[in-house]
Design a protein around this motif. Sequence first.
Motif, mmCIF file in Angstrom:
data_model
loop_
_atom_site.group_PDB
_atom_site.id
_atom_site.type_symbol
_atom_site.label_atom_id
_atom_site.label_comp_id
_atom_site.label_asym_id
_atom_site.label_seq_id
_atom_site.Cartn_x
_atom_site.Cartn_y
_atom_site.Cartn_z
ATOM 1 N N ALA A 123 14.876 4.067 -56.847
ATOM 2 C CA ALA A 123 15.869 3.071 -56.497
ATOM 3 C C ALA A 123 15.418 2.229 -55.316
ATOM 4 N N LEU A 124 14.530 2.781 -54.499
ATOM 5 C CA LEU A 124 14.047 2.047 -53.339
ATOM 6 C C LEU A 124 12.946 1.060 -53.685
ATOM 7 N N VAL A 125 12.416 1.139 -54.883
ATOM 8 C CA VAL A 125 11.299 0.294 -55.309
ATOM 9 C C VAL A 125 11.832 -0.949 -56.012
ATOM 10 N N ASP A 126 11.292 -2.080 -55.658
ATOM 11 C CA ASP A 126 11.633 -3.328 -56.331
ATOM 12 C C ASP A 126 10.726 -3.454 -57.555
ATOM 13 N N PRO A 127 11.247 -3.235 -58.762
ATOM 14 C CA PRO A 127 10.402 -3.263 -59.968
ATOM 15 C C PRO A 127 9.656 -4.577 -60.132
ATOM 16 N N ALA A 128 10.313 -5.685 -59.784
ATOM 17 C CA ALA A 128 9.672 -6.988 -59.953
ATOM 18 C C ALA A 128 8.460 -7.119 -59.036
ATOM 19 N N ARG A 129 8.645 -6.727 -57.774
ATOM 20 C CA ARG A 129 7.537 -6.817 -56.810
ATOM 21 C C ARG A 129 6.423 -5.845 -57.186
ATOM 22 N N GLU A 130 6.804 -4.655 -57.633
ATOM 23 C CA GLU A 130 5.807 -3.668 -58.057
ATOM 24 C C GLU A 130 4.965 -4.225 -59.200
ATOM 25 N N GLY A 131 5.638 -4.839 -60.168
ATOM 26 C CA GLY A 131 4.917 -5.415 -61.306
ATOM 27 C C GLY A 131 4.002 -6.552 -60.896
ATOM 28 N N GLN A 132 4.447 -7.381 -59.955
ATOM 29 C CA GLN A 132 3.620 -8.496 -59.489
ATOM 30 C C GLN A 132 2.359 -8.007 -58.784
ATOM 31 N N GLU A 133 2.513 -6.995 -57.941
ATOM 32 C CA GLU A 133 1.352 -6.469 -57.208
ATOM 33 C C GLU A 133 0.372 -5.791 -58.177
ATOM 34 N N TYR A 134 0.922 -5.114 -59.169
ATOM 35 C CA TYR A 134 0.054 -4.473 -60.160
ATOM 36 C C TYR A 134 -0.701 -5.530 -60.956
ATOM 37 N N GLU A 135 0.000 -6.562 -61.378
ATOM 38 C CA GLU A 135 -0.634 -7.638 -62.146
ATOM 39 C C GLU A 135 -1.732 -8.323 -61.335
ATOM 40 N N ALA A 136 -1.489 -8.507 -60.043
ATOM 41 C CA ALA A 136 -2.488 -9.158 -59.185
ATOM 42 C C ALA A 136 -3.765 -8.314 -59.125
#
Length: 250
Positions: A123-136
């Motif tokens: 719940a503390l993780v922002d899924p959108a930001r996590e996905g963006q950093e992974y994609e980068a």
Amino acid sequence: MRPHRIAPRIGGLLFSGLFALQAQAGIFDDDEARRQIGDLKMKTEAQFDQQARAKLDLAGQIQLQAEEISRLRGLIETLTYELDLAKKRQQDFYLDLDTRLRKFETAAAAPAAENGESTPAAALVDPAREGQEYEAALNAFKAGKYKDAASAFAAFAQKYPDGQLAPNAQFWLGNAWYAQRDCKRAIEAQTVVTTRYADSPKAADAWLALATCQHELGQAAVARRSLETLVAKYPKSPAAEAAHQRLKKK
């Protein structure tokens, strides 16, 4: 005939005989010299012919060796190209598989999130930001920027150790190190996948990557055990089929 007339005639005959003998001896000496010169010439020509043949034979051998070296060089270049092509195909396959798995995992996680079943850590993780950093990080790997990709995946794994993409990031971290020919760090990264994330879809691929690095380090027995472990734990995975093929060749 008077004695005083006989003596000069005898002296003349003796002189003529001696002169004839000397002339004959001179002829014999000239013939011998010519014979020796002829023999020497024949020997010299024979040696010259032998040396010429030896040089021709050596030149022929050098030419054959040059042709063989050229053939082997061409074969090495072909094998290198085919190996690079195989690695690229494998990389593309894993990238495509990774994309499809992430879509599946995201779709499967959506209903759980709607029902409030997410864990406190998640719940503390922002899924959108996590996905963006992974994609980068993944885009850096696709672009061949393996050093940047390794740094990005390492930072991601540290920041999101319990995230849905953590096993994937750890797996690609190992591949980024392998692409830089650092098998030691690649093994460390893939070992995390096989232990901490043993239930993830990336675990089987990590075992296969481990076996590859171990083989390149000359650890044939260890690499074989990794392949056998992969087949035993994940028999239905695509990586298990690849492991079967490798075990047949060993």
